[in-house]
Design an enzyme around this catalytic site. Structure first.
Site, PDB file in Angstrom:
ATOM      1  N   TYR A  73       0.843  -1.203   0.000  1.00 53.43           N
ATOM      2  CA  TYR A  73       0.000   0.000   0.000  1.00 53.43           C
ATOM      3  C   TYR A  73       0.874   1.247   0.000  1.00 53.43           C
ATOM      4  O   TYR A  73       0.589   2.219  -0.687  1.00 53.43           O
ATOM      5  CB  TYR A  73      -0.939   0.021   1.217  1.00 53.43           C
ATOM      6  CG  TYR A  73      -1.918   1.176   1.133  1.00 53.43           C
ATOM      7  CD1 TYR A  73      -3.157   1.013   0.517  1.00 53.43           C
ATOM      8  CD2 TYR A  73      -1.595   2.445   1.628  1.00 53.43           C
ATOM      9  CE1 TYR A  73      -4.041   2.068   0.393  1.00 53.43           C
ATOM     10  CE2 TYR A  73      -2.464   3.509   1.503  1.00 53.43           C
ATOM     11  CZ  TYR A  73      -3.687   3.312   0.888  1.00 53.43           C
ATOM     12  OH  TYR A  73      -4.557   4.368   0.754  1.00 53.43           O
ATOM     13  N   PHE A 125      -7.486  21.132 -24.753  1.00 52.87           N
ATOM     14  CA  PHE A 125      -7.820  19.719 -24.822  1.00 52.87           C
ATOM     15  C   PHE A 125      -9.068  19.523 -23.956  1.00 52.87           C
ATOM     16  O   PHE A 125      -9.244  20.200 -22.950  1.00 52.87           O
ATOM     17  CB  PHE A 125      -6.677  18.794 -24.373  1.00 52.87           C
ATOM     18  CG  PHE A 125      -7.080  17.355 -24.559  1.00 52.87           C
ATOM     19  CD1 PHE A 125      -7.199  16.820 -25.830  1.00 52.87           C
ATOM     20  CD2 PHE A 125      -7.437  16.576 -23.475  1.00 52.87           C
ATOM     21  CE1 PHE A 125      -7.652  15.516 -26.019  1.00 52.87           C
ATOM     22  CE2 PHE A 125      -7.885  15.270 -23.661  1.00 52.87           C
ATOM     23  CZ  PHE A 125      -7.991  14.735 -24.928  1.00 52.87           C
ATOM     24  N   THR A 126      -9.910  18.565 -24.352  1.00 52.37           N
ATOM     25  CA  THR A 126     -11.241  18.416 -23.737  1.00 52.37           C
ATOM     26  C   THR A 126     -11.197  18.316 -22.210  1.00 52.37           C
ATOM     27  O   THR A 126     -11.794  19.143 -21.506  1.00 52.37           O
ATOM     28  CB  THR A 126     -11.934  17.171 -24.327  1.00 52.37           C
ATOM     29  OG1 THR A 126     -11.048  16.053 -24.186  1.00 52.37           O
ATOM     30  CG2 THR A 126     -12.242  17.363 -25.812  1.00 52.37           C
ATOM     31  N   ASP A 216       1.713  20.022 -20.611  1.00 52.01           N
ATOM     32  CA  ASP A 216       0.954  18.798 -20.873  1.00 52.01           C
ATOM     33  C   ASP A 216       1.847  17.944 -21.764  1.00 52.01           C
ATOM     34  O   ASP A 216       1.940  18.157 -22.971  1.00 52.01           O
ATOM     35  CB  ASP A 216      -0.380  19.100 -21.552  1.00 52.01           C
ATOM     36  CG  ASP A 216      -1.166  17.818 -21.856  1.00 52.01           C
ATOM     37  OD1 ASP A 216      -0.554  16.733 -21.865  1.00 52.01           O
ATOM     38  OD2 ASP A 216      -2.379  17.900 -22.098  1.00 52.01           O
ATOM     39  N   LYS A 259      -0.185   7.261 -23.544  1.00 48.47           N
ATOM     40  CA  LYS A 259       0.205   7.552 -24.926  1.00 48.47           C
ATOM     41  C   LYS A 259       1.696   7.238 -25.102  1.00 48.47           C
ATOM     42  O   LYS A 259       2.084   6.095 -25.209  1.00 48.47           O
ATOM     43  CB  LYS A 259      -0.092   9.023 -25.254  1.00 48.47           C
ATOM     44  CG  LYS A 259      -1.578   9.304 -25.522  1.00 48.47           C
ATOM     45  CD  LYS A 259      -2.370   9.471 -24.281  1.00 48.47           C
ATOM     46  CE  LYS A 259      -3.709  10.122 -24.506  1.00 48.47           C
ATOM     47  NZ  LYS A 259      -4.527  10.131 -23.295  1.00 48.47           N
ATOM     48  N   ARG A 383     -13.375  14.868 -34.022  1.00 51.63           N
ATOM     49  CA  ARG A 383     -12.682  15.947 -33.316  1.00 51.63           C
ATOM     50  C   ARG A 383     -13.129  17.236 -33.989  1.00 51.63           C
ATOM     51  O   ARG A 383     -12.446  17.810 -34.825  1.00 51.63           O
ATOM     52  CB  ARG A 383     -11.163  15.803 -33.375  1.00 51.63           C
ATOM     53  CG  ARG A 383     -10.620  14.618 -32.612  1.00 51.63           C
ATOM     54  CD  ARG A 383     -10.351  14.834 -31.124  1.00 51.63           C
ATOM     55  NE  ARG A 383     -11.473  14.647 -30.225  1.00 51.63           N
ATOM     56  CZ  ARG A 383     -11.368  14.280 -28.954  1.00 51.63           C
ATOM     57  NH1 ARG A 383     -10.204  14.008 -28.413  1.00 51.63           N
ATOM     58  NH2 ARG A 383     -12.429  14.201 -28.177  1.00 51.63           N
ATOM     59  N   PHE A 450     -18.969  14.348 -26.133  1.00 51.91           N
ATOM     60  CA  PHE A 450     -18.606  13.456 -27.238  1.00 51.91           C
ATOM     61  C   PHE A 450     -18.494  11.991 -26.818  1.00 51.91           C
ATOM     62  O   PHE A 450     -18.707  11.098 -27.624  1.00 51.91           O
ATOM     63  CB  PHE A 450     -17.279  13.912 -27.870  1.00 51.91           C
ATOM     64  CG  PHE A 450     -16.150  14.004 -26.880  1.00 51.91           C
ATOM     65  CD1 PHE A 450     -15.987  15.133 -26.106  1.00 51.91           C
ATOM     66  CD2 PHE A 450     -15.271  12.952 -26.727  1.00 51.91           C
ATOM     67  CE1 PHE A 450     -14.949  15.206 -25.178  1.00 51.91           C
ATOM     68  CE2 PHE A 450     -14.230  13.018 -25.803  1.00 51.91           C
ATOM     69  CZ  PHE A 450     -14.079  14.148 -25.024  1.00 51.91           C
TER      70      PHE A 450
HETATM   71  N1  F0G Z   1      -3.922  15.799 -22.527  1.00 51.95           N
HETATM   72  C1  F0G Z   1      -3.906  15.386 -23.805  1.00 51.95           C
HETATM   73  C2  F0G Z   1      -3.155  16.193 -24.812  1.00 51.95           C
HETATM   74  C3  F0G Z   1      -4.559  14.215 -24.177  1.00 51.95           C
HETATM   75  O1  F0G Z   1      -4.533  13.824 -25.451  1.00 51.95           O
HETATM   76  C4  F0G Z   1      -5.273  13.477 -23.193  1.00 51.95           C
HETATM   77  C5  F0G Z   1      -6.019  12.279 -23.557  1.00 51.95           C
HETATM   78  C6  F0G Z   1      -5.279  13.950 -21.872  1.00 51.95           C
HETATM   79  C7  F0G Z   1      -4.580  15.106 -21.578  1.00 51.95           C
HETATM   80  C8  F0G Z   1      -6.023  13.252 -20.783  1.00 51.95           C
HETATM   81  O2  F0G Z   1      -5.395  12.078 -20.429  1.00 51.95           O
HETATM   82  O3  F0G Z   1      -7.030  10.281 -21.062  1.00 51.95           O
HETATM   83  O4  F0G Z   1      -5.120   9.826 -19.526  1.00 51.95           O
HETATM   84  O5  F0G Z   1      -7.028  11.177 -18.756  1.00 51.95           O
HETATM   85  N2  F0G Z   1      -6.299  11.978 -24.751  1.00 51.95           N
HETATM   86  C9  F0G Z   1      -6.959  10.777 -25.215  1.00 51.95           C
HETATM   87  C10 F0G Z   1      -7.181  10.880 -26.703  1.00 51.95           C
HETATM   88  C11 F0G Z   1      -8.182  10.392 -24.447  1.00 51.95           C
HETATM   89  O6  F0G Z   1      -7.814   9.970 -27.245  1.00 51.95           O
HETATM   90  O7  F0G Z   1      -6.709  11.814 -27.323  1.00 51.95           O
HETATM   91  P1  F0G Z   1      -6.192  10.777 -19.915  1.00 51.95           P
END
Ligand code: F0G
Length: 458
Positions: A73, A125-126, A216, A259, A383, A450
């Site tokens: 843990y 980014f979303t 990021d 990624k 997108r 989305f």
């Molecule tokens: N920042 C970027 C540039 C990303 O592309 C993503 C995720 C995140 C942050 C968030 O990270 O998914 O680990 O919580 N991108 C994925 C995509 C979901 O399909 O582009 P996460």
């Protein structure tokens, strides 16, 4: 070794079988999924280009690391390995593991943002923007105009426009700007890099205005590859050296390790400031887990530490980006309108150009993504206007210039033949494009719509 080829620096040791489906099967599946590729069952997909997130193939070394998990843990050996690897490869002194990128974004946003603040960034980014908004901030796009133009061939579309940054300071004052968020290889712009020259200027700007620089770093290795290829001063540096230099210019980072670092789950928040680290440790226990695992199993931290070392190897990233470039070039040769230059992790189809008969309010990219799946079982992602969501104040749809379908390539997973099949599928859909209809919502979630929205044809 010839640099003309992007041939893979690995061989295949294990395979996963995939199901072949008929057009009728796929038509039924997409209707059931409300024309949203996120709602398809993966079993019904032939070539899955939805995302490059958490879907890469781990190496035999990473799998060996899985067996070395210390599932204590507190104080897992794998945490210390991860922390030391982050410092060695990415420069950051302190690491707080998180279950994935958005976990780190949540903690970062809660600590640094006060209600009424503004956070500039090189395109949104979303999940990043949503966490900024949930913490009370307004996101401000300061990327260069070329990034919003799919035809522009600018080699560093991820660059920051300093006129936009200065205008923001004039309007709201630097005290309202807690940090600037710089993404490497900007996802929503089409996987486009920022140059080291521009990043250095951002660093200097931050120093002049006493603003923190947050990175990021989700796709930093891909960005480093483009710097090596396109920025003259760095052509003799290794990707590993460039990655370190990028990180070293910034104060803190959020990472989705799903990624670049080729793990199925994981991420972290990293920083150099001890006080910031202390606050992050205070919050990670609330949302993620103890500060020495933060939502990750020990084995996953081990696979991540190993994945980081593999992700910055020149031959790896050369083949990874090479495959994406191969797909993009083939599509371009077939006359398909795509975002130029071809990105690092994906090829983005220009849906507004391909489906010029569908107005943006009828979601052309969403419709194109569904049509591509029905044609061939290739899964892609919208997108465009659906991903952009609504302005939280006015409730109006954001209307991005970029109305795109993303063909995202998982790392070390698909073959050149899969890329050729994908080209055939996209050109098929191009030929039948006049038969594709626009869509309307039958269900629209309030946040990150989305992912779970449902549609029907108009
Ligand atoms: N920042 C970027 C540039 C990303 O592309 C993503 C995720 C995140 C942050 C968030 O990270 O998914 O680990 O919580 N991108 C994925 C995509 C979901 O399909 O582009 P996460």
């Amino acid at each position: 070794m010839s640099t003309q080829t992007w041939a893979e620096p690995y061989k295949i040791k294990m395979v996963e079988l995939i199901k072949m489906t008929s057009r009728e099967d796929r038509l039924a599946a997409i209707e059931k999924a409300g024309y949203n590729t996120f709602l398809l069952r993966s079993e019904d997909v032939y070539i899955d280009l939805l995302t490059d997130s958490g879907v890469s193939a781990m190496s035999d070394r990473q799998w060996a690391g899985i067996m070395m998990g210390d599932e204590a843990y507190a104080g897992s050996r794998n945490f210390y390995h991860l922390r030391d690897t982050v410092e060695e490869y990415y420069s950051y002194r302190y690491t707080v593991p998180c279950h994935q990128g958005r976990g780190a974004e949540n903690i970062l946003s809660q600590i640094l943002i006060s209600p009424g603040d503004y956070v500039p960034g090189n395109m949104y980014f979303t999940t990043t923007r949503l966490h900024q908004e949930l913490a009370g901030a307004t996101f401000v796009d300061v990327i260069i105009d070329e990034a919003h133009d799919p035809e522009s061939e600018h080699p560093f579309k991820g660059n920051v426009d300093f006129d936009k940054l200065d205008a923001l300071v004039d309007e709201v004052g630097q005290d309202k700007i807690p940090y600037i968020c710089i993404a490497t290889c900007v996802n929503m712009a089409g996987g486009q890099p920022i140059s080291l020259e521009n990043l250095r200027q951002v660093r200097a700007w931050c120093d002049r205005h006493d603003v923190m620089l947050v990175h990021d770093m989700t796709r930093v290795a891909e960005n480093a590859h483009f710097i090596q290829q396109r920025e003259d001063a760095y052509k003799d540096k290794t990707v590993r050296e460039i990655v370190y230099e990028i990180c070293d210019l910034t104060d803190a980072a959020t990472m989705s390790s799903k990624k670049d670092a080729m793990v199925n789950i994981g991420g972290f928040l990293a920083m150099n400031d001890a006080k910031f680290y202390e606050k992050a440790c205070g919050l990670v226990v609330v949302y993620e887990g103890l500060h020495t695992y933060g939502g990750m199993a020990g084995r996953d931290m081990e696979a991540l530490a190993i994945g980081i070392t593999e992700s910055v190897q020149d031959e790896h990233i050369h083949a990874r980006v090479g495959q994406v470039q191969y797909l993009g070039r083939k599509l371009r040769e077939a006359g398909v309108p795509i975002v130029n230059p071809i990105g690092g992790h994906a090829v983005f189809l220009n849906a507004s150009k391909m489906l010029a008969h569908i107005p943006q309010e009828h979601f052309p990219a969403q419709a194109l993504s569904a049509a591509l799946y029905v044609d061939s079982g290739v899964r892609s992602m919208e997108r465009g206007i659906v991903s952009a969501g609504r302005n939280k104040e006015t409730g109006e749809n954001y209307k991005p210039n970029l109305e795109l379908v993303r063909l995202t390539i998982p790392r070390r997973v698909y073959t050149q033949a899969h890329m050729d099949v994908t080209v055939g599928a996209v050109t098929d859909v191009m030929e039948q494009r006049s038969t594709i209809k626009g869509l309307r919502f039958t269900y629209e979630p309030e946040m990150l719509r989305f992912f779970q929205a449902r549609f029907e044809p108009i």
